[in-house]
Design an enzyme around this catalytic site. Structure first.
Site, short mmCIF file in Angstrom:
data_model
loop_
_atom_site.label_atom_id
_atom_site.label_comp_id
_atom_site.label_asym_id
_atom_site.label_seq_id
_atom_site.Cartn_x
_atom_site.Cartn_y
_atom_site.Cartn_z
N HIS A 119 0.85 -0.95 -0.12
CA HIS A 119 -0.06 0.02 -0.18
C HIS A 119 0.82 1.43 0.05
O HIS A 119 0.26 2.49 -0.42
CB HIS A 119 -0.96 -0.02 1.01
CG HIS A 119 -0.32 0.15 2.53
ND1 HIS A 119 -0.14 -0.55 3.58
CD2 HIS A 119 -0.06 1.32 3.30
CE1 HIS A 119 0.18 -0.12 4.53
NE2 HIS A 119 0.16 0.91 4.35
N ASP A 124 0.99 -7.82 2.05
CA ASP A 124 1.36 -6.13 1.80
C ASP A 124 2.90 -5.80 1.84
O ASP A 124 3.26 -5.45 2.69
CB ASP A 124 0.76 -5.49 3.01
CG ASP A 124 0.36 -4.12 2.79
OD1 ASP A 124 0.90 -3.53 1.80
OD2 ASP A 124 -0.55 -3.51 3.70
N SER A 144 4.14 2.24 8.38
CA SER A 144 3.69 1.27 7.23
C SER A 144 4.97 0.96 6.54
O SER A 144 5.80 1.84 6.07
CB SER A 144 2.83 1.93 6.37
OG SER A 144 1.40 1.85 7.08
#
Length: 713
Positions: free
Chosen positions: A86, A227, A648
């Site tokens: 992402h 991810d 992230s």
């Protein structure tokens, strides 16, 4: 008072605490805060100098800012970087077309030559960190700057550049400085960064792996999302930052992470290094309520209508799906976060906890005879009550601009020097048009959104809170704002190429200022500017109050380590691999496997499609060296690490400093964690590095990447 403050800070940094896994810790303070002792009790085997050293290569040198808001890790001697899918999503989307849909189908380069250059991407390393608190305090004491200026990012940037310019550090021409306040301006650090701008896409799984679970699973556990994405940093032949060139070479870094496929067990040590964006751990209860009702609620309301339209439009064609995939992810992420945060604040009794902390603080302040500390919370709260409506309107206006691209990327009544000749007007208008009508913009979809969002803005505001032009519009169109939007989207100079060409035949400031989009944008900006002024005035009052409150909290802590709020600078958090109980009678395991992907499969939902190749590998149990001892394929795992947005892509490291996973999310039950860390329920969700390697090698057939990493068992 300054001597007292210095004593407080030194004490806070010096005395150990048994449990310190809560907190986003500054690397440069690990020794002063005695974090090594606490980390060793949880299982750390390496020294803190191996984590961070100002003199020698350390783990710090393998971690960097990926793009503008994520973290990435170097995992090979040749500048190979892993981060979240992402985090790379927008860049992968920019490279995708219907003919080469890398978002949907994935991408695996088989050589350096096949790696794809990305626009507007960078990878930024931390070079040097310096404590400049004494310098700032000296300037305040001497009158060179005021106390108010010591909170100003613009003023601090000037000072940071001045100090940077006076430094003879080697390689300075490739660096830039950032000076920021910490501990609510009780401390200041100057950080030197080096940014590489030639970053290329090396590999990415298809959407069905990298985004498996989609919005439904976002912020949720159990999780089965692969991810991750893979990029590479390039520099010139001397290893310096350089714009893209075919002559650039893969970067040779002083440090890269080894990768462990030994696996994780419950209770294992876990450390994360990255760039957490923002936390607000030292808010009062009334400030938390402000976050809930003046920020989160209007954000949720505005994004509800936008997301509904985007989802409907994306189902119409693959082209629209590609163009709006990144926008959907961006808008939905903090829409769902805001919903979850408000729920978690109530469920986790954050307000009650804050009120008790404030009562304890006030009692302590009275016990030491400090009226300054005893009254500071009420002074903060009084200011909060005054600014609540302003905050609500600020959120609404920001969401209005953020959700409607024609409002955000449009004309404005900014610097008139940009429009002082017909030639400049023509140049600016052409530039605006190109900016607005980019490859991912669809005018009529944006029109649909505007027809929903603008009326909602009117519904949630009072006439006196809007610009007079907007009230005139409502009156002129008798409340039919949809008709007004059609006229703007049809007749603006920037609506289409025909209108633009007509304007460019004889450009003039008068024509530009009579444009309906110009008038609308100017009206919105007018409101936003007034709100900004009010917020600036509130900040002048609140900044010294927050500084005093935190100074008091540090003194009350009597030396127990405290971490400053996150501000997108490098931090370290530590904890352990651990399951949790979200509610009575429910216990979640600390890991998930590929079996769960198959169990969630739903061919009718784009969020839960399983690629045929992945099913083949599952059926054959063809997992290579990456399976669990029981033969299953691990996908994700949980740790107690303290993380937030910006983390992230952060690497999850084991007790030896080896990479075991990538952090990519927090759990639903702990979405109040940016305000109050909950030791029982707060979890960090990580993709297992073994799943990453399995997808690269077995699914993607890109063993060349495996071969350039150092993998240990």
């Amino acid at each position: 008072m300054k001597k007292l403050l210095l004593t407080i800070i030194v004490a806070t940094l010096a005395i150990p605490q048994l449990r310190a896994d809560k907190g986003m810790w500054l690397l440069q303070l690990m020794r002063q805060q005695n974090l090594e002792d606490n980390m060793r009790k949880l299982g750390l085997q390496i020294s803190v100098d191996e984590i961070y050293s100002p003199e020698a290569p350390s783990i710090k040198d393998a971690i960097g800012i990926f793009g503008g808001g994520c973290t990435g890790e170097v995992v090979s001697p040749n500048g190979l970087v892993v981060t979240n899918h992402h985090c790379g999503f927008g860049f992968i989307q920019q490279l995708s077309t219907v003919e080469h849909n890398y978002l949907q189908n994935g991408f695996w380069s088989q050589s350096y030559e096949e790696e794809l250059p990305c626009e507007d991407i960078g990878f930024t390393f931390v070079v040097k960190i310096t404590d400049v608190t004494d310098e700032i305090n000296s300037r305040i004491a001497s009158g060179k700057i005021t106390e108010e200026q010591s909170f100003s990012r613009a003023e601090l940037a000037k000072i940071g550049k001045e100090l940077f310019d006076a430094d003879n550090v080697e390689g300075k021409k490739y660096m830039y400085p950032q000076l920021l306040p910490y501990f609510e301006a009780n401390k200041y650090y100057l950080v030197y960064y080096k940014k590489y701008t030639d970053v290329r896409l090396v590999g990415t799984p298809p959407f069905a792996i990298g985004k498996f679970g989609g919005e439904t699973d976002n912020w949720m556990w159990p999780r089965h999302t692969g991810d991750f994405s893979v990029f590479r940093i390039y520099g010139d032949k001397d290893g310096n930052p350089a714009a893209y060139s075919k002559d650039n070479v893969p970067l040779k870094t002083p440090k890269h992470l080894n990768i462990s496929i030994a696996g994780t067990e419950q209770g294992d040590f876990a450390m994360i290094m990255g760039f957490p964006g923002s936390t607000s751990r030292y808010l009062t209860a009334e400030e938390v309520e402000q976050r809930m009702y003046q920020k989160n609620e209007p954000r949720i309301a505005m994004r509800d209508v936008t997301l509904k339209i985007i989802r409907e439009e994306m189902e119409k064609s693959e082209d629209i799906n590609i163009k709006y995939a990144s926008k959907l992810a961006r808008i939905s992420n903090y829409w769902k976060n805001s919903i979850g945060m408000n729920k978690a604040i109530i469920d986790n009794k954050v307000l009650e906890t804050k009120l008790q902390e404030e009562a304890d603080f006030k009692a302590w302040a009275k016990s030491i005879g400090s009226s300054e500390y005893a009254n500071v919370v009420e002074q903060i709260n009084a200011c909060v009550r005054e600014m609540n409506r302003t905050q609500y309107l600020t959120t609404l206006t920001s969401e209005l601009i953020g959700n409607v691209e024609f409002f955000a990327r449009n004309l404005s009544d900014g610097n008139k020097k940009m429009f002082d000749t017909p030639e400049k007007i023509a140049e600016q208008m052409q530039s605006y048009y190109s900016w607005l009508h980019n490859r991912d913009y669809i005018h009529n979809i944006d029109r649909r959104i505007a027809k929903e969002v603008l009326p909602l803005y009117f519904e949630l505001t009072k006439p006196e809170e809007r610009d007079s032009y907007l009230n005139e519009v409502e009156k002129k169109y008798k409340g039919n704002l949809a008709k007004y939007i059609d006229e703007v989207y049809d007749n603006s100079i920037l609506a289409n190429e025909k209108n633009l060409k007509k304007f460019l035949k004889k450009p003039s400031l008068k024509k530009m200022e009579s444009d309906p989009a110009y008038k609308l944008r100017t009206a919105i900006l007018s409101v936003q500017r007034e709100l900004s002024k009010k917020n600036s005035e509130f900040a002048k009052r609140m900044n010294p109050l927050h500084k005093t409150y935190l100074k008091g909290l540090m003194e009350k802590a009597n030396g127990a380590p405290m971490a400053p709020d996150a501000n997108f600078t490098m931090r370290m958090t530590y904890g352990s691999v651990k399951p949790y109980q979200p509610k009575d009678g429910v216990t979640y395991n600390h890991y998930t496997t590929l079996k769960g992907v198959m169990e969630k499969e739903n061919p009718k939902s784009s969020e839960f499609i399983v690629p045929a190749r992945l099913k083949e590998l599952y059926d054959r149990k063809d997992y290579g060296d990456y399976a669990l001892p029981n033969g299953e394929m691990p996908v994700a795992f949980l740790t107690t690490n303290d993380i937030t947005g910006g983390n992230s892509g952060s690497g999850v490291l084991n007790s030896k400093g080896e990479l075991i996973g990538l952090a990519f999310d927090g759990n639903w039950e702990s979405l109040s964690g940016d305000i109050n860390f909950d030791n029982d329920k707060q979890r960090c969700i990580n993709v297992d590095i073994r799943y990453v390697l399995f997808v690269i090698e077995k699914f993607g057939g890109c063993k060349r990447l495996i071969d350039e990493m150092k993998i240990v068992k």
